[in-house]
Design a protein around this motif. Sequence first.
Motif, PDB file in Angstrom:
ATOM      1  N   THR A  33      39.557 -77.132   9.960  1.00 48.90           N
ATOM      2  CA  THR A  33      38.470 -75.826  10.035  1.00 48.90           C
ATOM      3  C   THR A  33      39.502 -74.518  10.121  1.00 48.90           C
ATOM      4  N   GLY A  34      40.622 -74.706  10.416  1.00 46.08           N
ATOM      5  CA  GLY A  34      41.466 -73.364  10.266  1.00 46.08           C
ATOM      6  C   GLY A  34      41.568 -72.416  11.447  1.00 46.08           C
ATOM      7  N   VAL A  35      40.791 -72.923  12.556  1.00 42.27           N
ATOM      8  CA  VAL A  35      40.963 -72.249  13.716  1.00 42.27           C
ATOM      9  C   VAL A  35      42.184 -72.470  14.290  1.00 42.27           C
ATOM     10  N   LYS A  36      42.579 -71.420  15.242  1.00 44.10           N
ATOM     11  CA  LYS A  36      43.766 -71.692  16.108  1.00 44.10           C
ATOM     12  C   LYS A  36      43.557 -72.644  17.075  1.00 44.10           C
ATOM     13  N   VAL A  39      46.771 -78.865  20.827  1.00 43.76           N
ATOM     14  CA  VAL A  39      46.713 -80.241  21.408  1.00 43.76           C
ATOM     15  C   VAL A  39      47.427 -80.218  22.608  1.00 43.76           C
ATOM     16  N   GLY A  40      46.633 -80.569  23.800  1.00 40.83           N
ATOM     17  CA  GLY A  40      47.135 -80.698  24.917  1.00 40.83           C
ATOM     18  C   GLY A  40      47.142 -82.431  25.376  1.00 40.83           C
ATOM     19  N   PRO A  41      47.837 -82.897  26.528  1.00 40.13           N
ATOM     20  CA  PRO A  41      47.799 -84.263  26.825  1.00 40.13           C
ATOM     21  C   PRO A  41      46.165 -84.752  27.297  1.00 40.13           C
ATOM     22  N   MET A  42      45.640 -83.695  27.544  1.00 38.24           N
ATOM     23  CA  MET A  42      43.922 -84.190  27.884  1.00 38.24           C
ATOM     24  C   MET A  42      42.993 -83.666  27.481  1.00 38.24           C
ATOM     25  N   GLU A  43      43.277 -82.638  26.458  1.00 41.16           N
ATOM     26  CA  GLU A  43      42.084 -81.674  25.489  1.00 41.16           C
ATOM     27  C   GLU A  43      43.093 -80.869  24.787  1.00 41.16           C
ATOM     28  N   THR A  44      42.112 -80.514  23.738  1.00 40.20           N
ATOM     29  CA  THR A  44      42.499 -79.676  22.712  1.00 40.20           C
ATOM     30  C   THR A  44      41.723 -78.328  22.955  1.00 40.20           C
ATOM     31  N   THR A  45      42.585 -77.164  22.768  1.00 39.12           N
ATOM     32  CA  THR A  45      41.883 -75.841  23.236  1.00 39.12           C
ATOM     33  C   THR A  45      42.043 -74.965  22.008  1.00 39.12           C
ATOM     34  N   MET A  46      41.039 -74.330  21.513  1.00 42.59           N
ATOM     35  CA  MET A  46      40.744 -73.542  20.276  1.00 42.59           C
ATOM     36  C   MET A  46      40.581 -72.224  20.554  1.00 42.59           C
ATOM     37  N   GLU A  47      40.834 -71.297  19.665  1.00 39.89           N
ATOM     38  CA  GLU A  47      40.441 -69.806  19.808  1.00 39.89           C
ATOM     39  C   GLU A  47      39.805 -69.575  18.609  1.00 39.89           C
ATOM     40  N   GLY A  48      38.700 -68.652  18.750  1.00 45.07           N
ATOM     41  CA  GLY A  48      37.995 -68.112  17.771  1.00 45.07           C
ATOM     42  C   GLY A  48      36.664 -67.533  18.201  1.00 45.07           C
TER      43      GLY A  48
END
Length: 96
Positions: A33-36, A39-48
């Motif tokens: 998707t191109g968003v920032k 990846v973490g051990p329990m979740e993925t955090t996105m910024e946008g």
Amino acid sequence: MAAVNVSLQVLPVVSEEDIYPVVDSVIDYIARTGVKYEVGPMETTMEGELDELLDIVKAAQQICIEKGASRVVSVVKIDYKAEGVTMNEKIGKYRK
């Protein structure tokens, strides 16, 4: 609209050996998707932008189903403030 953070944890109901491949498919989609994102051990955090990130969350559910999940439980966290929020302002000091 200012940047927000959305964290997503998908828990697809699949056999034990299929969990990582299904989750990997979701992460691959996020990357495309191109968003920032991080990846973490329990979740993925996105910024946008919030709307775009919520569309990604919706698509993640469908990806899990398409990859064989009979059900998907997801945990979504949203960090929002009017002037925006970045991952770097929260964890930048911990990066090496």
